[in-house]
Motif scaffolding. Structure first.
Motif, short mmCIF file in Angstrom:
data_model
loop_
_atom_site.label_atom_id
_atom_site.label_comp_id
_atom_site.label_asym_id
_atom_site.label_seq_id
_atom_site.Cartn_x
_atom_site.Cartn_y
_atom_site.Cartn_z
N SER A 276 0.93 -1.16 -0.11
CA SER A 276 0.00 -0.04 0.13
C SER A 276 0.88 1.30 0.06
O SER A 276 1.87 1.28 0.72
CB SER A 276 -1.00 -0.12 1.07
N SER A 278 1.86 5.21 0.22
CA SER A 278 1.69 6.70 1.04
C SER A 278 1.07 7.58 0.06
O SER A 278 1.19 7.47 -0.94
CB SER A 278 3.10 7.12 1.77
N ILE A 285 4.03 0.38 2.14
CA ILE A 285 4.24 -0.62 3.21
C ILE A 285 4.02 -1.83 2.48
O ILE A 285 3.26 -2.02 1.46
CB ILE A 285 3.48 -0.51 4.26
N LEU A 295 8.47 -0.83 5.90
CA LEU A 295 8.26 0.53 5.21
C LEU A 295 9.45 0.83 4.59
O LEU A 295 10.50 0.73 4.78
CB LEU A 295 7.87 1.53 6.41
N CYS A 320 -2.58 -5.00 4.15
CA CYS A 320 -2.16 -3.53 4.76
C CYS A 320 -2.95 -2.49 4.02
O CYS A 320 -3.37 -2.79 3.02
CB CYS A 320 -0.74 -3.38 4.67
N TRP A 322 -2.38 2.04 3.76
CA TRP A 322 -1.88 3.19 4.29
C TRP A 322 -2.99 4.21 4.01
O TRP A 322 -3.19 4.69 2.72
CB TRP A 322 -0.78 3.80 3.44
N GLN A 323 -3.50 4.95 5.07
CA GLN A 323 -4.86 5.63 4.94
C GLN A 323 -4.41 7.14 5.79
O GLN A 323 -4.38 6.95 6.91
CB GLN A 323 -5.99 4.96 5.53
N SER A 325 -2.55 9.17 7.88
CA SER A 325 -1.55 8.96 8.59
C SER A 325 -1.25 7.74 9.06
O SER A 325 -0.45 7.14 9.78
CB SER A 325 -1.26 10.11 9.73
N LEU A 327 -1.13 3.72 9.50
CA LEU A 327 -0.68 2.30 8.77
C LEU A 327 -1.17 1.19 9.38
O LEU A 327 -0.89 0.84 10.76
CB LEU A 327 1.09 2.56 8.83
N LYS A 341 5.26 4.40 13.28
CA LYS A 341 6.71 4.40 12.92
C LYS A 341 7.68 4.70 13.97
O LYS A 341 9.01 4.20 13.68
CB LYS A 341 6.48 5.48 11.99
#
Length: 641
Positions: A276, A278, A285, A295, A320, A322-323, A325, A327, A341
């Motif tokens: 996914s 960023s 990721i 990442l 996974c 990434w939405q 901010s 993860l 992170k």
């Protein structure tokens, strides 16, 4: 191959719209007499349904507020900031595999094992069906939309073809997905013009298309094993393909030319199931069977962070997202991990729950807070904070099979019986299983009933067993009928046992023994559940003939009222704390709240758990009813009685 079949969608749309609603609504709905009503207050949703070695696709809301996944026949929509806020769409007659938001955010397309695609509204609580198509016959594994929300691509395990791409509002074909010899696992469409489409398959290849109409351009054979996931970057400049060979390849989004790899020879030690990007397209990721999420910095092709998710098989990472901010990753256990992170070894939050059907339920107050306890088909027991939805499971090794019944005793222990032929007495303060809390039964227990004096009556196949202080003190073998359910009177002197022969037998509890009183009362059919009111005045008995009969204890168990309404077998009963009302749930998906003194005065909650049996009922207070079901979710209802 040509056109995507329209699946007789348009002529049926109005009928489907009338039918295709996620019930119940958020407004108060009136019962039979107009003076009683209900409202759905909270939904504690199921986890994703996971399968070892199979990727789980998570869908993201373009506005960034919600995420999507599937379990059984349900599509679950959860708030990403507060996952206790959830909505469940249950209109597919078959198991749903994948669901994706349209880029406009107004619609969701969901696909099931039969090859049906349903496109439905997200803006209304009713989730009206817009269109339904059958692009091919077989499991749909992934869905992608063009950025104008007008075209939909679907891929999977079709019999005559493995993919289709069509106009969302007519089903007319806008290209052909060809070039693969095996199941297609993944599809994505570039979200900037000129449009490009890419697919990944079990034939170890990824295929590149230009369009619309989408036409095959070439095949990429860089992977040595199944291609599990293909995804374009949000800016459209690149796309990544990830495979069971542990490799991630990067390609030019417009031309399809190979640019390089992430992590050199191997990105992960195990197969990669999902990637996914960023939002700014500079990082991505990846989720792997090696139990890590990585990442990546795309420009340098190196891993910035490795999130170690555990050491057990259930810690394999199969999806996974990434939405904004956030993860997110999904473990084989179904747990949804919010990755940190700054601390890669400890997630910010882990969303837990049930992924298999819930079979039993009870509630209990602890330190002034209401807790809901639920037991599922796979032996898991979860406890939920009734207010916040925060939940956890007991530590240690518990039941290994379906949890049939549960109740809390006076010693603050959760007493459970399971198809693994055991009873457990789990301390609700320690919240962990212990070998000393286990009682092995000779035959499989079906149900339990507790007395205030610490006795437990276990109903087993062809056997009744009394237990005290975690020890068997009395066993009645071969009682001459098949016992199905039991209830101990709150006074502690009488036990009622319901049989498959439709009779309820009354026993005296004398010390640590059961003595048959020779008194029998008649139900309308084989008994499914029974319960005394909290004050001991009434005994309610449900049966397979769809009837609940209430007996008055003080009148020698004379029939007080018969309650008719269910269209199928009644599965469970629970008395309200006010002793004037009780609830029943059935295989007809209905929940009724009945008034003891007036069989016509009732609240009917239709489709309380749409397309699924109601498996458990419990009252938090006289206005709040908890229901569980084979859809693996827990719901709370506010009742105006």
């Amino acid at each position: 191959m040509g056109r995507a079949r329209r699946g007789a969608a348009l002529p049926r749309v109005r009928a489907q719209q009338r039918r295709g609603r996620l019930r119940p609504s958020q407004r108060f709905v009136h019962g039979q007499r107009g003076d009683m009503a209900y409202e759905l207050k909270k939904v504690f949703a199921s986890l994703p349904q996971m399968e070892r070695g199979v990727a789980k696709v998570l869908g993201g809301d373009p506005k960034g507020n919600n995420f999507l996944y599937t379990n059984g026949k349900s599509v679950i929509i959860r708030n990403i900031d507060n996952p206790a806020i959830a909505d469940i769409y249950t209109e597919h007659p078959h198991q749903v595999i994948v669901a994706k938001y349209s880029p406009s955010g107004f619609y969701i397309a969901s696909g099931d094992v039969s090859g049906k695609i349903r496109i439905w509204d997200t803006t209304q609580k009713e989730h009206l069906l817009k269109y339904e198509y059958q692009p091919f016959g077989g499991k749909i594994k992934d869905i992608a939309w063009t950025e104008d929300s007008k075209r939909v691509a679907v891929v999977g395990e079709g019999r005559e073809k493995f993919g289709a791409v069509f106009l969302w509002d007519s089903g007319s074909s806008v290209g052909e997905i060809v070039g693969h010899s095996k199941i297609i696992n993944s599809v994505d469409i570039k979200q900037t013009r000129p449009y490009r489409l890419v697919t990944g398959s079990d034939d170890n290849c990824a295929t590149f298309f230009e369009g619309p109409p989408f036409k095959f351009k070439f095949t990429m054979s860089d992977h040595s094993r199944f291609v599990n996931c293909v995804r374009f970057s949000p800016d459209g400049n690149r796309y990544a393909s990830a495979g069971a060979d542990g490799q991630i390849f990067l390609y030019d989004g417009k031309t399809g030319e190979k640019i390089g790899t992430l992590g050199g020879e191997k990105a992960h030690e195990g197969g990669i199931y999902a990637v996914s990007w960023s939002p700014d397209s500079t990082q991505l990721i990846s989720a792997s069977g090696d139990k890590t999420v990585k990442l990546w910095d795309v420009a340098s092709g190196t891993a910035v962070t490795t999130f170690a998710m555990g050491s057990g098989v259930m810690d394999q990472q199969l999806g996974c997202l990434w939405q904004k901010s956030h993860l997110l990753s999904v473990s084989l256990s179904g747990y949804i991990n919010y990755l940190d992170k700054n601390n890669p070894n400890r997630p910010l939050r882990v969303v837990k729950g049930h992924s298999k059907s819930i079979q039993s339920l009870t509630v209990h107050k602890n330190d002034g807070r209401d807790y809901i306890y639920s037991g599922s088909h796979d032996g898991h027991i979860n406890y939920w904070d009734a207010e916040t939805g925060e939940n956890e499971e007991f530590a240690g090794k518990g039941h290994s099979n379906s949890v049939a019944k549960m109740a809390v005793n006076g010693s603050n222990q959760l007493v459970t019986c399971s198809m693994d032929d055991t009873l457990r007495f789990t301390d609700l303060v320690k919240k962990e299983y212990s070998a000393s809390d286990l009682v092995k039964m000779e035959v499989q227990p079906k149900s339990i009933s507790l007395s205030y004096g610490g006795l437990v009556l276990a109903v087993c196949i062809g056997q009744l067993v009394l237990l005290k202080d975690k020890r068997k003190v009395f066993t009645l073998d071969n009682p001459g009928y098949e016992p199905e359910a039991a209830a101990i009177h709150p006074g502690g002197a009488t036990a009622a046992v319901g049989g498959a022969d439709g009779k309820v037998r009354l026993y005296s509890i004398q010390g640590d023994t059961l003595k048959d009183d020779g008194k029998t009362i008649e139900a309308k059919g084989p008994v499914t559940d029974m319960a005394y009111s909290n004050d001991g005045a009434f005994l309610a008995v449900s049966d397979e003939k769809k009837v609940i009969t209430v007996f008055t204890v003080a009148d020698g168990y004379e029939v007080k009222n018969d309650f008719y309404g269910h269209h199928a077998k009644v599965m469970c009963l629970a008395w309200s704390p006010d002793n004037e009302h009780f609830a029943s749930g059935g295989m007809d998906m209905m929940v009724y709240v009945w008034t003891v003194n007036d069989a016509d005065k009732r609240i009917k909650i239709p489709d309380s758990h749409r397309l699924h049996h109601v498996s458990g009922l419990a009252w938090l207070d006289k206005h709040t009813l908890v229901t569980t079901s084979h859809d693996a979710s827990v719901k709370q209802w506010t009742l105006k009685i």
